[in-house]
Structure formats: structure tokens, C-alpha cells
Design a protein around this motif. Structure first.
Motif, PDB file in Angstrom:
ATOM      1  N   LEU A 292      16.853   5.225   0.816  1.00 53.06           N
ATOM      2  CA  LEU A 292      16.496   3.933   1.281  1.00 53.06           C
ATOM      3  C   LEU A 292      17.547   2.739   1.234  1.00 53.06           C
ATOM      4  N   PHE A 293      18.702   3.033   0.408  1.00 56.68           N
ATOM      5  CA  PHE A 293      19.775   1.985   0.649  1.00 56.68           C
ATOM      6  C   PHE A 293      20.998   2.660   1.571  1.00 56.68           C
ATOM      7  N   ILE A 294      20.877   1.799   2.558  1.00 58.48           N
ATOM      8  CA  ILE A 294      21.914   2.040   3.596  1.00 58.48           C
ATOM      9  C   ILE A 294      23.411   2.381   3.413  1.00 58.48           C
ATOM     10  N   THR A 295      23.790   1.402   2.556  1.00 59.49           N
ATOM     11  CA  THR A 295      25.236   1.658   2.297  1.00 59.49           C
ATOM     12  C   THR A 295      25.520   2.982   1.606  1.00 59.49           C
ATOM     13  N   LYS A 296      24.800   3.163   0.502  1.00 56.94           N
ATOM     14  CA  LYS A 296      24.651   4.421  -0.017  1.00 56.94           C
ATOM     15  C   LYS A 296      24.483   5.860   0.793  1.00 56.94           C
ATOM     16  N   VAL A 297      23.661   5.735   1.732  1.00 60.09           N
ATOM     17  CA  VAL A 297      23.731   6.567   2.779  1.00 60.09           C
ATOM     18  C   VAL A 297      24.970   6.962   3.559  1.00 60.09           C
ATOM     19  N   LEU A 298      25.516   5.608   3.763  1.00 58.14           N
ATOM     20  CA  LEU A 298      26.425   5.666   4.921  1.00 58.14           C
ATOM     21  C   LEU A 298      27.892   6.454   4.017  1.00 58.14           C
ATOM     22  N   GLU A 299      27.883   6.263   2.982  1.00 61.24           N
ATOM     23  CA  GLU A 299      29.089   6.622   2.143  1.00 61.24           C
ATOM     24  C   GLU A 299      28.916   7.941   1.607  1.00 61.24           C
ATOM     25  N   LYS A 300      27.626   8.582   1.780  1.00 56.54           N
ATOM     26  CA  LYS A 300      27.505   9.902   1.654  1.00 56.54           C
ATOM     27  C   LYS A 300      27.075  10.764   2.583  1.00 56.54           C
ATOM     28  N   ALA A 301      27.300  10.053   3.719  1.00 62.86           N
ATOM     29  CA  ALA A 301      26.720  10.862   4.936  1.00 62.86           C
ATOM     30  C   ALA A 301      27.434  11.944   5.375  1.00 62.86           C
ATOM     31  N   GLY A 302      28.956  12.002   5.189  1.00 59.88           N
ATOM     32  CA  GLY A 302      29.872  13.256   5.129  1.00 59.88           C
ATOM     33  C   GLY A 302      29.922  13.528   6.718  1.00 59.88           C
TER      34      GLY A 302
ATOM     35  N   GLY B 228      10.941   1.151  -4.232  1.00 60.33           N
ATOM     36  CA  GLY B 228      11.049   2.626  -5.005  1.00 60.33           C
ATOM     37  C   GLY B 228      12.370   2.970  -5.117  1.00 60.33           C
ATOM     38  N   LYS B 229      12.868   4.118  -5.647  1.00 61.85           N
ATOM     39  CA  LYS B 229      14.402   4.149  -6.253  1.00 61.85           C
ATOM     40  C   LYS B 229      15.011   5.459  -5.240  1.00 61.85           C
ATOM     41  N   ASP B 230      14.185   5.787  -4.346  1.00 65.03           N
ATOM     42  CA  ASP B 230      14.632   6.759  -3.463  1.00 65.03           C
ATOM     43  C   ASP B 230      16.083   6.461  -2.748  1.00 65.03           C
ATOM     44  N   GLU B 231      16.965   7.236  -3.228  1.00 65.45           N
ATOM     45  CA  GLU B 231      18.303   6.658  -2.599  1.00 65.45           C
ATOM     46  C   GLU B 231      18.534   6.874  -1.038  1.00 65.45           C
TER      47      GLU B 231
ATOM     48  N   GLU C  44       0.814  -1.112  -0.142  1.00 66.81           N
ATOM     49  CA  GLU C  44       0.126   0.044   0.009  1.00 66.81           C
ATOM     50  C   GLU C  44       0.977   1.165  -0.024  1.00 66.81           C
ATOM     51  N   ALA C  45       1.986   1.170   0.749  1.00 71.08           N
ATOM     52  CA  ALA C  45       3.111   2.116   0.782  1.00 71.08           C
ATOM     53  C   ALA C  45       4.144   1.941   0.113  1.00 71.08           C
ATOM     54  N   ASN C  46       4.949   3.209  -0.239  1.00 71.65           N
ATOM     55  CA  ASN C  46       6.444   2.562  -0.939  1.00 71.65           C
ATOM     56  C   ASN C  46       7.252   3.180   0.266  1.00 71.65           C
ATOM     57  N   GLY C  47       8.551   2.936  -0.274  1.00 66.20           N
ATOM     58  CA  GLY C  47       9.463   3.172   0.637  1.00 66.20           C
ATOM     59  C   GLY C  47       9.745   4.625   1.104  1.00 66.20           C
ATOM     60  N   SER C  48       9.594   5.482   0.302  1.00 66.62           N
ATOM     61  CA  SER C  48       9.681   6.921   0.703  1.00 66.62           C
ATOM     62  C   SER C  48       8.260   7.272   1.703  1.00 66.62           C
ATOM     63  N   GLU C  49       7.343   6.938   1.442  1.00 68.61           N
ATOM     64  CA  GLU C  49       6.272   7.135   2.357  1.00 68.61           C
ATOM     65  C   GLU C  49       6.533   6.622   3.651  1.00 68.61           C
ATOM     66  N   ILE C  50       7.270   5.432   3.868  1.00 76.85           N
ATOM     67  CA  ILE C  50       7.309   4.769   5.096  1.00 76.85           C
ATOM     68  C   ILE C  50       8.551   5.438   5.679  1.00 76.85           C
ATOM     69  N   LEU C  51       9.366   6.170   4.970  1.00 72.00           N
ATOM     70  CA  LEU C  51      10.545   7.009   5.513  1.00 72.00           C
ATOM     71  C   LEU C  51       9.767   8.321   6.104  1.00 72.00           C
ATOM     72  N   ASP C  52       8.962   8.808   5.293  1.00 70.86           N
ATOM     73  CA  ASP C  52       7.949   9.784   5.850  1.00 70.86           C
ATOM     74  C   ASP C  52       7.270   9.727   7.253  1.00 70.86           C
ATOM     75  N   ASP C  53       6.818   8.663   7.442  1.00 70.55           N
ATOM     76  CA  ASP C  53       6.309   8.249   8.671  1.00 70.55           C
ATOM     77  C   ASP C  53       7.439   8.104   9.920  1.00 70.55           C
ATOM     78  N   VAL C  54       8.484   7.372   9.433  1.00 70.64           N
ATOM     79  CA  VAL C  54       9.663   7.622  10.457  1.00 70.64           C
ATOM     80  C   VAL C  54      10.030   8.895  10.721  1.00 70.64           C
ATOM     81  N   GLU C  55      10.275   9.854   9.927  1.00 71.52           N
ATOM     82  CA  GLU C  55      10.630  11.093  10.168  1.00 71.52           C
ATOM     83  C   GLU C  55       9.855  11.896  10.963  1.00 71.52           C
ATOM     84  N   ASP C  56       8.267  11.749  10.425  1.00 65.28           N
ATOM     85  CA  ASP C  56       7.381  12.178  11.374  1.00 65.28           C
ATOM     86  C   ASP C  56       7.185  12.007  12.878  1.00 65.28           C
ATOM     87  N   PHE C  57       7.491  10.481  12.981  1.00 62.76           N
ATOM     88  CA  PHE C  57       7.557   9.860  14.274  1.00 62.76           C
ATOM     89  C   PHE C  57       8.459  10.612  15.117  1.00 62.76           C
TER      90      PHE C  57
END
Length: 312
Positions: A230-240, A225-228, A91-104
């Protein structure tokens, strides 16, 4: 009937957001021992818990997946547990789940203290002492929270067999024997959905065939979905400049749902990119969810809890 593993806690439900008239709730679990300990207000650390279920099934209070040792550890620390629901796929995609987590997390820092104070239990939350944990998909959301939402200010992460790389981490080798189903079941389920449908709770094993079908038919990435983000390794490498908090990884050697090698590789990459971030890797015999009935006397759990205690 055996006693609920939540028996030592007093539960209270709060709505942290509403989507299409569907409330997304978080349960606040307050240890009874600190309520009964006296009338003076006690400031308690917070343990946030995200439930597992491959982002397809699960429930914030599904106790079969909530490790006994983790509940006992929280109780010993006098911590208030906060466990939220979030929208589920497909029913939801990954971006919408992240929206819920951020709002939480925004609600945690903007509304939780007032909600707890309103319970009139003689306890307060210490938002300067937040830990986050989760099993399987919940471990994935815990680590993403730490890297994507630094305003949440979590001090330490507990990741139990988390799917740290959804592009490669889910094994489908043994799924067919676990939940046989027709090949068209997932597509038929999706086709039957009404526009704007929202599902936030689906306790296992009721929707096990749906979850297994999503995994076995290779639809997880399509639904995610393709929201970057959502992919932890990529986020880790871009975390700066983002400061990654200490992480305790827990994984079973025989896990045939989430591959151990991905946790090992992620732990190694974390050590390379963030050598100053404390990280503990506990690999033990067992499959997916091997630790849920452990009580905390095990030496490796004591070691891990001491690791968490140092930073929390």
C-alpha cells in the motif's frame, strides 16, 4: 439543467466481482462518435479510470470529479473508458481494496472484450493499448496498479494530485473548517458497522464529514493497514525488474488536501531509480481538483495529452 459531461458517451454497467452478495461494477463508456461513424468494427484503446475520495467516499460515475479535459481527450482518441467501483474504508481495509483492484484488472483482460462485443455497437477493445488514470485516491490506485500488477499491461499513467505517500501526503491543516464534526463520529460509525458490511459507492458530499473525520483524526493509516504493497515509495524501491510505465503527474500549487511536496519528491525518486522511465510533472496554480472543469485548451494540458499519446 446543464448537460452531463458524460453525454458524448454510451454507458453500460458490468459486474466484475461480487463480495458478500454485493456486486462490484465497472461502467464502460463508449464514445457515441465512433458508434455512429460506421458499421465496420473499430478496435479502440482503453482508458481505465479510478475515482478519488480518500478511499472513503466516491463513485465510479461521480462526474464532478471526472475532469472534462480527460473525457474530451478520451473521446478524441476514440478510446473506451472503463471506470470501476471498489470497496471503501472503513468497511474495507487497504488490502481488500487492492484485492478489488487486482480482480478488476483480471476482469479487464479476461472479460472486458467479451462484454464490449456483446453490446453489438460495432466496437472492440484493444487490450494492447491501455492507459490508466485517476484523481486523488484514484491516482494512488493508478500508480499502484502499474507497479503491482504488470499483467495489466498499461502503457501510460495519468496521476492527478494522487496521494503517492499516505504516510505523509495528506494535509489536515484546513480540514476542520471544511467539515466540522464531533471527535467521536468516526469511531461511532465504525462501532455501528455490521460484520461483513460492504460499501462500494458513496457520492460526495453526502459522506464528507466521514471522510474529513478519517483524515483529521489521523485514522487513515490505521484503517489502511500495514500491507507493504500500500505504500508506493516502498513498492517503487522494491520493484526491481518491474518495468514502470511512463507517468504524467498533475498537481496544484495550493493543494491543501494532498501535499504537492510528496508528488515532487516521488517524481524525483522515480527519476533516480528508473531514469529510463519517461515522467512529466505539471505543477499549476490551484487547489485539490483544480482541473476538473478545464476543457483541454490549456497549453499544459495539450502538452500532457501529447505525452500520453506518444506511449498509448
Amino acid at each position: 439543467m446543464s448537460q452531463s459531461r458524460f453525454a458524448p458517451f454510451t454507458p453500460n454497467d458490468f459486474t466484475y466481482k461480487t463480495v458478500s452478495q454485493t456486486p462490484l461494477q465497472a461502467t464502460v463508456l463508449v464514445p457515441k462518435r465512433i458508434i455512429e461513424g460506421g458499421k465496420s468494427a473499430k478496435k479502440c484503446p482503453v482508458l481505465v479510470h479510478f475515482h478519488g475520495g480518500a478511499l472513503v467516499v466516491g463513485d465510479r460515475m461521480f462526474e464532478d470529479w471526472f475532469a472534462i479535459w480527460l473525457l474530451r481527450f478520451a473521446e478524441e482518441q476514440g478510446a473506451i473508458i472503463v471506470t470501476p467501483d471498489y470497496r471503501l474504508m472503513p468497511e474495507a481495509n487497504g488490502s481488500e481494496i487492492l484485492d478489488d483492484v487486482e480482480d478488476f484488472w483480471k476482469w479487464v483482460h479476461g472479460g472486458l472484450a467479451g462484454c464490449v462485443k456483446g453490446l453489438d455497437l460495432g466496437v472492440e477493445v484493444d487490450l494492447g493499448r491501455i492507459a490508466v488514470c485517476g484523481e486523488s485516491a484514484g491516482g494512488y490506485l493508478s500508480i499502484l496498479s502499474a507497479m503491482l500488477f504488470p499483467f495489466a499491461k498499461m502503457r501510460v499513467v495519468i496521476c492527478q494530485y494522487g496521494a503517492v505517500d499516505y504516510a505523509h501526503s495528506v494535509s489536515v491543516k484546513h480540514l476542520e473548517r471544511k467539515a466540522p464534526m464531533e471527535e467521536k463520529t468516526v469511531d461511532e460509525y465504525i462501532a455501528s458497522l455490521k460484520p461483513g458490511a460492504v460499501r462500494v459507492s458513496d457520492p460526495f458530499p453526502g459522506s464528507a464529514p466521514l471522510m474529513m473525520g478519517v483524515l483529521r483524526e489521523g485514522k487513515k493509516l490505521e484503517l489502511l493497514g500495514k500491507d507493504e504493497r500500500l505504500f508506493i515509495t516502498k513498492v517503487l524501491e522494491k520493484a526491481g525488474s518491474v518495468q514502470v510505465p511512463p507517468i504524467w503527474f498533475v498537481h496544484g500549487r495550493e493543494d491543501d488536501m494532498v501535499l504537492l511536496e510528496n508528488t515532487v519528491d516521488f517524481h524525483k525518486r522515480l527519476r533516480e531509480l528508473y531514469p529510463d522511465t519517461p515522467a512529466l510533472l505539471s505543477i499549476k496554480d490551484g487547489g485539490h481538483g483544480f482541473d476538473v472543469d478545464m476543457t483541454g485548451e490549456e497549453e499544459w494540458i495539450r502538452e500532457g495529452c501529447e505525452f500520453v499519446r506518444k506511449f498509448w
